[in-house]
Design a protein around this motif. Structure first.
Motif, PDB file in Angstrom:
ATOM      1  N   SER A   1       0.837  -1.200   0.000  1.00 38.40           N
ATOM      2  CA  SER A   1       0.000   0.000   0.000  1.00 38.40           C
ATOM      3  C   SER A   1       0.869   1.247   0.000  1.00 38.40           C
ATOM      4  CB  SER A   1      -0.886  -0.007   1.253  1.00 38.40           C
ATOM      5  OG  SER A   1      -1.536   1.224   1.395  1.00 38.40           O
TER       6      SER A   1
ATOM      7  N   GLY B   1       0.584   7.386  -2.901  1.00 36.83           N
ATOM      8  CA  GLY B   1       0.990   7.051  -4.262  1.00 36.83           C
ATOM      9  C   GLY B   1       2.483   7.253  -4.455  1.00 36.83           C
TER      10      GLY B   1
ATOM     11  N   HIS C   1      -2.425   3.588  -5.434  1.00 38.46           N
ATOM     12  CA  HIS C   1      -2.130   3.329  -4.025  1.00 38.46           C
ATOM     13  C   HIS C   1      -1.894   1.851  -3.715  1.00 38.46           C
ATOM     14  CE1 HIS C   1      -3.108   7.455  -2.914  1.00 38.46           C
ATOM     15  NE2 HIS C   1      -4.100   7.360  -3.779  1.00 38.46           N
TER      16      HIS C   1
END
Length: 157
Positions: free
Chosen positions: A20, A24, A32
């Motif tokens: 994760s 970003g 993400h």
């Protein structure tokens, strides 16, 4: 701010590991969720990192020590909090490789390594202020090398 030396990290080879990226990646802020996976024994230390979104970006990454690079990564308070880092032992450092269009060895971005918290698999790319690091650090380790695979299909040491 804390500093993590590359010696405190370990690469764990897995077929598919979800990662994760809460903010970003630069240039890919809307991506993400990524998957980390092995490319195959002929690729040695290089792994694949791809977005889970259709037509999303993919990257080739590797751990610095596996490429013969020694580095210490500075992690600011914002990124420590964002990634939930409480201890240097939770940190895995990876570098994004740029592939040579003519088949030469890749270069890696030591100026902005990926920092992964292995306790929760949150990641971020963190720009480093160290002037010795750059976006195109040459490496001697080829991306693909058939010599890494024996006739039986096992990786040679």
């Amino acid at each position: 701010m804390s500093q993590v030396t590359e010696d405190t990290t370990r690469t764990q080879r897995v077929l598919s590991l979800p990662l994760s990226f809460p903010i970003g990646l630069p240039g890919f802020e809307s991506h993400h969720s990524f998957v980390l996976g092995a490319l195959g024994p002929e690729y040695g230390p290089y792994l694949g990192l791809r977005s889970t979104l259709q037509d999303g970006p993919s990257f080739v990454i590797a751990q610095p020590s596996e490429l013969g690079i020694e580095m210490a990564v500075d992690i600011d308070d914002f990124h420590q909090s964002l990634l939930g880092i409480n201890d240097a032992g939770e940190v895995l450092v990876m570098l994004i490789a740029t592939l040579d269009a003519h088949g030469g060895n890749p270069t890696v971005n030591t100026q902005a390594p990926l920092v992964i918290n292995v306790s929760n698999w949150r990641c971020a790319q963190i720009l480093q202020g160290n002037q010795a690091y750059n976006m195109h650090q040459e490496v001697e380790v080829p991306l693909r090398d058939e010599a890494r695979v024996s006739l039986s299909g096992e990786v040679e040491e």
